[in-house]
Design a protein around this motif. Structure first.
Motif, PDB file in Angstrom:
ATOM      1  N   UNK A 123       0.694  -1.063  -0.115  1.00 29.00           N
ATOM      2  CA  UNK A 123      -0.143  -0.030   0.078  1.00 29.00           C
ATOM      3  C   UNK A 123       0.705   1.108   0.168  1.00 29.00           C
ATOM      4  N   UNK A 124       2.097   1.304   0.828  1.00 31.35           N
ATOM      5  CA  UNK A 124       2.749   2.338   0.843  1.00 31.35           C
ATOM      6  C   UNK A 124       3.515   2.666  -0.599  1.00 31.35           C
ATOM      7  N   UNK A 125       3.915   1.673  -1.409  1.00 30.92           N
ATOM      8  CA  UNK A 125       4.298   1.641  -2.739  1.00 30.92           C
ATOM      9  C   UNK A 125       3.363   2.105  -3.736  1.00 30.92           C
ATOM     10  N   UNK A 126       1.988   1.600  -3.512  1.00 28.99           N
ATOM     11  CA  UNK A 126       0.978   2.196  -4.449  1.00 28.99           C
ATOM     12  C   UNK A 126       0.922   3.944  -4.178  1.00 28.99           C
ATOM     13  N   UNK A 127       0.897   4.024  -2.752  1.00 26.07           N
ATOM     14  CA  UNK A 127       0.728   5.527  -2.600  1.00 26.07           C
ATOM     15  C   UNK A 127       1.828   6.336  -3.274  1.00 26.07           C
ATOM     16  N   UNK A 128       2.835   5.911  -3.235  1.00 28.23           N
ATOM     17  CA  UNK A 128       4.176   6.292  -3.684  1.00 28.23           C
ATOM     18  C   UNK A 128       4.491   6.368  -5.292  1.00 28.23           C
ATOM     19  N   UNK A 129       3.583   5.492  -5.669  1.00 32.79           N
ATOM     20  CA  UNK A 129       3.766   5.337  -7.268  1.00 32.79           C
ATOM     21  C   UNK A 129       3.473   6.618  -8.188  1.00 32.79           C
ATOM     22  N   UNK A 130       4.084   7.133  -8.995  1.00 32.58           N
ATOM     23  CA  UNK A 130       3.504   7.943 -10.031  1.00 32.58           C
ATOM     24  C   UNK A 130       2.375   7.696 -11.093  1.00 32.58           C
ATOM     25  N   UNK A 131       1.837   8.550 -11.136  1.00 33.81           N
ATOM     26  CA  UNK A 131       0.678   8.245 -12.132  1.00 33.81           C
ATOM     27  C   UNK A 131       0.289   9.417 -12.905  1.00 33.81           C
ATOM     28  N   UNK A 132       0.656   9.608 -14.170  1.00 33.80           N
ATOM     29  CA  UNK A 132       0.867  10.679 -14.918  1.00 33.80           C
ATOM     30  C   UNK A 132       0.015  10.984 -16.117  1.00 33.80           C
ATOM     31  N   UNK A 133      -1.395   9.856 -16.045  1.00 30.73           N
ATOM     32  CA  UNK A 133      -2.082   9.918 -17.153  1.00 30.73           C
ATOM     33  C   UNK A 133      -3.357  10.779 -16.743  1.00 30.73           C
ATOM     34  N   UNK A 134      -4.308  10.736 -17.479  1.00 27.65           N
ATOM     35  CA  UNK A 134      -5.553  11.572 -17.068  1.00 27.65           C
ATOM     36  C   UNK A 134      -6.410  11.014 -15.792  1.00 27.65           C
ATOM     37  N   UNK A 135      -6.353  11.704 -14.921  1.00 31.42           N
ATOM     38  CA  UNK A 135      -6.821  11.477 -13.672  1.00 31.42           C
ATOM     39  C   UNK A 135      -8.522  11.249 -13.442  1.00 31.42           C
ATOM     40  N   UNK A 136      -8.668  10.316 -12.609  1.00 29.59           N
ATOM     41  CA  UNK A 136     -10.095  10.028 -12.356  1.00 29.59           C
ATOM     42  C   UNK A 136     -10.886  11.331 -11.836  1.00 29.59           C
ATOM     43  N   UNK A 137     -12.264  11.220 -12.056  1.00 25.31           N
ATOM     44  CA  UNK A 137     -12.911  12.340 -11.392  1.00 25.31           C
ATOM     45  C   UNK A 137     -13.372  11.974 -10.161  1.00 25.31           C
ATOM     46  N   UNK A 138     -13.363  10.641  -9.977  1.00 23.89           N
ATOM     47  CA  UNK A 138     -14.179  10.187  -8.511  1.00 23.89           C
ATOM     48  C   UNK A 138     -12.707   9.393  -7.884  1.00 23.89           C
ATOM     49  N   UNK A 139     -12.514   9.380  -6.535  1.00 25.38           N
ATOM     50  CA  UNK A 139     -11.662   8.745  -5.906  1.00 25.38           C
ATOM     51  C   UNK A 139     -11.510   7.269  -6.214  1.00 25.38           C
ATOM     52  N   UNK A 140     -10.190   6.751  -6.364  1.00 23.07           N
ATOM     53  CA  UNK A 140     -10.020   5.220  -6.476  1.00 23.07           C
ATOM     54  C   UNK A 140     -10.449   4.328  -5.002  1.00 23.07           C
ATOM     55  N   UNK A 141     -11.162   3.561  -5.237  1.00 28.54           N
ATOM     56  CA  UNK A 141     -11.635   2.914  -4.015  1.00 28.54           C
ATOM     57  C   UNK A 141     -10.820   1.389  -4.041  1.00 28.54           C
ATOM     58  N   UNK A 142     -10.505   1.016  -2.738  1.00 28.39           N
ATOM     59  CA  UNK A 142      -9.672  -0.176  -2.470  1.00 28.39           C
ATOM     60  C   UNK A 142     -10.110  -0.848  -1.074  1.00 28.39           C
ATOM     61  N   UNK A 143     -10.484  -1.860  -1.296  1.00 25.83           N
ATOM     62  CA  UNK A 143     -10.580  -2.811   0.205  1.00 25.83           C
ATOM     63  C   UNK A 143      -9.741  -4.086   0.296  1.00 25.83           C
ATOM     64  N   UNK A 144      -9.512  -4.435   1.470  1.00 26.19           N
ATOM     65  CA  UNK A 144      -8.524  -5.642   1.655  1.00 26.19           C
ATOM     66  C   UNK A 144      -9.374  -6.752   1.883  1.00 26.19           C
ATOM     67  N   UNK A 145      -8.610  -8.200   1.151  1.00 26.60           N
ATOM     68  CA  UNK A 145      -9.305  -9.188   1.483  1.00 26.60           C
ATOM     69  C   UNK A 145      -8.570  -9.572   2.717  1.00 26.60           C
ATOM     70  N   UNK A 146      -9.316  -9.285   4.028  1.00 22.63           N
ATOM     71  CA  UNK A 146      -9.091  -9.327   5.097  1.00 22.63           C
ATOM     72  C   UNK A 146      -9.649 -10.384   6.139  1.00 22.63           C
ATOM     73  N   UNK A 147      -8.885 -11.215   6.931  1.00 25.50           N
ATOM     74  CA  UNK A 147      -9.465 -12.266   7.793  1.00 25.50           C
ATOM     75  C   UNK A 147      -9.209 -11.864   9.271  1.00 25.50           C
ATOM     76  N   UNK A 148      -7.930 -11.755   9.659  1.00 30.98           N
ATOM     77  CA  UNK A 148      -7.520 -11.758  10.822  1.00 30.98           C
ATOM     78  C   UNK A 148      -7.543 -10.375  11.642  1.00 30.98           C
ATOM     79  N   UNK A 149      -7.301 -10.062  12.846  1.00 30.36           N
ATOM     80  CA  UNK A 149      -7.858  -8.841  13.457  1.00 30.36           C
ATOM     81  C   UNK A 149      -6.537  -7.853  13.037  1.00 30.36           C
ATOM     82  N   UNK A 150      -5.362  -8.153  12.490  1.00 34.46           N
ATOM     83  CA  UNK A 150      -4.228  -7.123  12.383  1.00 34.46           C
ATOM     84  C   UNK A 150      -4.406  -6.987  10.823  1.00 34.46           C
TER      85      UNK A 150
END
Length: 295
Positions: A123-150
């Protein structure tokens, strides 16, 4: 983004030629389901698949359940997510997961790292990655396939929420308590339209046979109170009944309502179909369940 209260989780569209899969996705949309969840295993690329299905529909959300962080580097994942979000505003939901050691090491040839640190770094690397193409007009949405508490805690801290797979109502309640009131909770739930306990549980055991060999799922079920005896002989009745909703439409609808009452915002139902034979999407079951779940 509105994914509705109930969606469809399915492997079956992977098995169809793309033109036919597009037709089926359009019918799922017409039935009123809020999202289609696409897996990543050994079939179609889920981001490419999502693009094809989004282009054939008007409203429904396409979600990955899940896209593996070992399948593409963080910059490539961000590029795919941003491209789809720009092209289809508010209609692509990126579900990310760490997959399983046999898939990551045995099939992909990567080293399987500790799940939570690996996801945090990704997630850190995704946040830091450059993206210089046409930007979305709505926020990109992410969820995690999470099972355990952490991992659920990480989902709450860094993403829109969580998409737990192969979980019980009790897990849904626990996940909601960890995520807090404002995060999206969208569990996958296996269902079987079958009122015969013997055949319904046999179908459930066939479905669970893969997952009971994967430590991530077994460890999560042990946290929920299941024991080694529950995993013998394909799974105890108690285990199967907790993980697979079976019965008629009303019984399945009642089980989905239990997940909603426990804190789920959205339930992604996976209709179980027999393995082998000619792959066909369970359209008849989806139609029957749409009346019970969405009416």
């Amino acid at each position: 983004m509105d994914i509705g209260r109930v969606g469809i989780w399915t492997f079956s569209l992977d098995q169809l030629p793309n033109a036919q899969a597009q037709e089926v996705a359009a019918e799922i949309e017409e039935l009123g389901f809020g999202a289609v969840w696409l897996p990543e295993a050994v079939g179609k690329d889920p981001l490419v698949h999502a693009a094809l299905l989004l282009s054939a529909t008007r409203r429904i959300v396409l979600a990955t359940g899940i896209a593996s962080i070992y399948a593409r580097d963080a910059m490539a994942m961000k590029q795919g997510q941003q491209t789809l979000t720009e092209a289809f505003p508010g209609r692509f939901l990126l579900g990310l997961g760490v997959s399983h050691a046999p898939m990551v090491e045995g099939m992909r040839g990567h080293t399987y790292a500790k799940p939570v640190p690996a996801m945090r770094a990704y997630l850190d690397a995704m946040d830091a990655a450059p993206y210089l193409a046409a930007a979305p007009t709505t926020p990109a949405q992410t969820v995690l396939g999470a099972l355990g508490p952490k991992m659920l805690t990480l989902a709450a801290e860094r993403t829109r929420g969580a998409h737990p797979y192969n979980v019980t109502v009790e897990h849904t309640a626990q996940a909601r308590s960890i995520l807090g009131p404002d995060k999206l909770l969208a569990p996958e739930v296996a269902v079987r339209l079958d009122t015969d306990p013997v055949s319904a549980r046999a179908a459930g055991r066939e479905h669970l046979s893969v997952y009971l060999g994967l430590p991530n799922y077994v460890n999560n079920l042990k946290r929920l109170g299941f024991t080694d005896e529950d995993f013998e002989h394909g799974g105890s009745d108690r285990l199967v009944d907790a993980l697979v909703l079976w019965g008629d439409e009303e019984r399945i609808a009642a089980g989905v309502r239990e997940h909603h009452a426990a804190g789920a915002d959205h339930v992604a139902i996976q209709v179980l179909v027999p393995r082998g034979g000619e792959p066909q999407p369970p359209l008849a079951a989806w139609r029957r369940l749409a009346e019970a779940l969405l009416g």
